[in-house]
Design an enzyme around this catalytic site. Sequence first.
Site, PDB file in Angstrom:
ATOM      1  N   ARG A   1       0.843  -1.217   0.000  1.00 59.69           N
ATOM      2  CA  ARG A   1       0.000   0.000   0.000  1.00 59.69           C
ATOM      3  C   ARG A   1       0.868   1.253   0.000  1.00 59.69           C
ATOM      4  O   ARG A   1       0.494   2.291  -0.516  1.00 59.69           O
ATOM      5  CB  ARG A   1      -0.961   0.013   1.195  1.00 59.69           C
TER       6      ARG A   1
ATOM      7  N   TYR B   1     -13.535  16.595 -16.072  1.00 59.12           N
ATOM      8  CA  TYR B   1     -14.044  15.229 -16.120  1.00 59.12           C
ATOM      9  C   TYR B   1     -15.244  15.135 -15.166  1.00 59.12           C
ATOM     10  O   TYR B   1     -15.208  15.701 -14.063  1.00 59.12           O
ATOM     11  CB  TYR B   1     -12.922  14.275 -15.708  1.00 59.12           C
TER      12      TYR B   1
ATOM     13  N   ASP C   1      -4.651  18.583 -14.670  1.00 58.46           N
ATOM     14  CA  ASP C   1      -5.003  17.250 -15.161  1.00 58.46           C
ATOM     15  C   ASP C   1      -4.544  17.205 -16.620  1.00 58.46           C
ATOM     16  O   ASP C   1      -5.110  17.868 -17.489  1.00 58.46           O
ATOM     17  CB  ASP C   1      -6.521  17.045 -15.035  1.00 58.46           C
TER      18      ASP C   1
ATOM     19  N   LYS D   1      -6.122   6.073 -19.315  1.00 62.26           N
ATOM     20  CA  LYS D   1      -6.329   6.557 -20.685  1.00 62.26           C
ATOM     21  C   LYS D   1      -5.062   6.345 -21.528  1.00 62.26           C
ATOM     22  O   LYS D   1      -4.692   5.221 -21.755  1.00 62.26           O
ATOM     23  CB  LYS D   1      -6.800   8.006 -20.636  1.00 62.26           C
TER      24      LYS D   1
HETATM   25  C1  LIG Z   1     -11.103   9.454 -16.810  1.00 59.98           C
HETATM   26  C2  LIG Z   1     -10.614  10.742 -16.316  1.00 59.98           C
HETATM   27  C3  LIG Z   1     -10.387  10.952 -14.947  1.00 59.98           C
HETATM   28  C4  LIG Z   1     -10.696   9.891 -13.900  1.00 59.98           C
HETATM   29  O1  LIG Z   1      -9.823   8.823 -14.014  1.00 59.98           O
HETATM   30  P1  LIG Z   1     -10.203   7.295 -13.579  1.00 59.98           P
HETATM   31  O2  LIG Z   1      -8.958   6.573 -13.920  1.00 59.98           O
HETATM   32  O3  LIG Z   1     -11.406   6.901 -14.362  1.00 59.98           O
HETATM   33  O4  LIG Z   1     -10.482   7.318 -12.115  1.00 59.98           O
HETATM   34  C5  LIG Z   1      -9.856  12.172 -14.557  1.00 59.98           C
HETATM   35  N1  LIG Z   1      -9.599  13.139 -15.461  1.00 59.98           N
HETATM   36  C6  LIG Z   1      -9.826  12.978 -16.768  1.00 59.98           C
HETATM   37  C7  LIG Z   1      -9.528  14.088 -17.720  1.00 59.98           C
HETATM   38  C8  LIG Z   1     -10.345  11.779 -17.256  1.00 59.98           C
HETATM   39  O5  LIG Z   1     -10.596  11.633 -18.561  1.00 59.98           O
END
Ligand SMILES: *Cc1c(COP(=O)(O)O)cnc(C)c1O
Length: 397
Positions: A62, A115, A187, A212
Site C-alpha cells: 500500500r 471530467y 489534469d 487513458k
Molecule cells: C477518466 C478521467 C479521470 C478519472 O480517471 P479514472 O482513472 O477513471 O479514475 C480524470 N480526469 C480525466 C480528464 C479523465 O478523462
Amino acid sequence: MTADELRSKHFATLCVHGAGEPDKETGALNPPIYQSSTFAMHTAQEGAELFSGEREGYVYTRIGNPTTAALEKEMAFLEKGEKALALASGMAAATTAVLAVASAGDSVVASNCLYGGTHKLFKDLLPRLNIEVIEVDATDPKNIKKAMKPNTKLVYLESPANPTLSLNDIEACSAIAKKHGALTLVDNTFATPYYQCPLELGADIVLHSATKYISGHGDTIAGILIGSAEFINHARGEIMRDLGGCISPFNSWLLLRGLKTLPVRVEKHSFNGMRVAKYLSFHPKIKTVWYPGLHTHPQHELAKKQMSGFGGIVAFEVKGGRKAGEKLINNVKLMTIAVSLGDVDTLIQMPSSMTHSTYSAEELKEVGIPEGLVRISVGIEHYHDILEDLSQALTKI
Ligand SMILES: *Cc1c(COP(=O)(O)O)cnc(C)c1O
C-alpha cells in the site's frame, strides 16, 4: 545509464529506458511484477528503522512496491518532476492530491469544465468535508484571479478539458496561484506528457488518469501524480497511506508496458484525430466541431503555444442536437459505444448523458457543454476506416 545521463535523452528514449536497467540478478529486460503484499525484514531493528524512516526500503505494497517504483521513476522523468506517486485510479489521484493540499476551512478554485467524476467530487464530497470548491470559467485566467480567496490552497485545471476541449492558460493561471500562495494542479490526461509539460509552464502538480493514454490499451484503471519530492512524500505518507487508494503491482507493470509505445501511439491518435476533425468540420450535417488543432478552435493560438500536438479527442455537435447525435452513435459499426478514452480502439459516447451526467442541465448550459455533444476518442485504426464508419452513420440521420 545513470539518472542524469537518461534525463538528457529524448522523450521517446525515456519511454523505452526510463524504468531502469535490466534486473541485476536475472538480466530480465522488463521489471518483474513484484506481486507481493509484504516484504521480509531481517531483524526487528530493521523493521523499526523502515517504519521510522531511518532506513529506505519496502515494507508493504500500500505504501510502496518495486514494480510501482519503476513506473513512478519513469513518470517523474516524463513529466519533468522530482517524484511521482501511482494510485488505483485517476479519481484516487484527484482525492489524494486535493486532500494533500487542502483541509476543512480551505478553498479550491477550479475550472468548471472537468471530467464528470472530478466535478462530482467537487460538488458532493469535498463540501461535506468543509472544503469549498469555487468552479469558474477557467478559459479566462481573469476569472481565476477574481475567485482567489485568502484560504485558497489549490487551483485545479484540466487542459484540454473533458469533454469540450477548452483550454486553460497554464502559465498565466499558475502565476496567479503562486502570487496567492496556492499550488496549481493540471489534469494532463488529454495532452499526455508527450504534448504538454505543465510543470515547465509553472504548475506544481500534474495528474493523470493513467487509465487513458498512459495505459493506451483499455486494460487497466490507474492514476498518477507528479510533483516536488515534498508534495509526493506527503501525498504518499500522509494521504494515500490513509485513504488506501494504492495501485496493484500488475497494473503498474501494464502501465510500464504501455509507456514504451506512448509517443508512437499518441502521434497516430493525433494524426487520425486531425483527419476526423477536418472531415466533420466540412460535413453538411455537422453543426460545430471542437478540436484544438483546428484554427476554428477559439483557443487555437494557446494550443499551439503550450502544446506540441493536439491529441486524439474530437467533440462535435450534429445538426438536430441530442436526437440526431444519438442516431449517429447508434449507427456506428467499427467504433465502439463506450466511455473512457485514449485506447487504441475508437470509442464514441455522449457526455451529457454518460461521462458528464454528473452535471445538471443548468451546469451543462453554464459550462457550454451542449446536450447533444458527441465525443470521439479516435483510435489508431486506419483513418480511412474510421471516416468511412462516420460517413455511413451520418447518412442514417
Ligand atoms: C477518466 C478521467 C479521470 C478519472 O480517471 P479514472 O482513472 O477513471 O479514475 C480524470 N480526469 C480525466 C480528464 C479523465 O478523462
